[in-house]
Design an enzyme around this catalytic site. Sequence first.
Site, PDB file in Angstrom:
ATOM      1  NE  ARG A  77     -24.296 -84.385  74.593  1.00 30.02           N
ATOM      2  CZ  ARG A  77     -24.214 -85.383  74.196  1.00 30.02           C
ATOM      3  NH1 ARG A  77     -24.580 -86.425  75.009  1.00 30.02           N
ATOM      4  NH2 ARG A  77     -23.736 -85.791  73.222  1.00 30.02           N
ATOM      5  CG  HIS A  82     -28.513 -90.617  75.476  1.00 26.57           C
ATOM      6  ND1 HIS A  82     -28.035 -91.218  74.301  1.00 26.57           N
ATOM      7  CD2 HIS A  82     -27.637 -89.759  76.084  1.00 26.57           C
ATOM      8  CE1 HIS A  82     -26.926 -90.867  74.200  1.00 26.57           C
ATOM      9  NE2 HIS A  82     -26.366 -90.101  75.114  1.00 26.57           N
TER      10      HIS A  82
END
Length: 119
Positions: A77, A82
């Site tokens: 995730r 990011h």
Amino acid sequence: MKGNVSEKARLLHMLDAIRLIQEFTAGLTYEQYMEDIKLRLALVKLLEIIGEAANFVTKDTQTKFTEVEWNTLYVVRNILVHEYFGINYDIIWQAIIDKIPTLKIKVESVLQQLSIDNG
């Protein structure tokens, strides 16, 4: 419990996301997947949901059900969120094909065991 959502609800979020991934990719070829940017972005979002929900599963449950790679789900995730500019869609496809069916079975099992344990 982290947040205001129950652990069962988090597990159900995971299961819903898994089911949508399977629904969206049923019968698709790799080529069809790669041609559809909207689909690929939707799948990334669903994988993010799985990882975020996994992070909110209690440490007790994570320890009891080690067959689910809770930390790996959250790490994935984080990478998707990011490192969005470097997402490897080949790896995403392979994970969906190779890992999602087994993850579904594992999450269903955790939900079933928690229901039995909690009466």
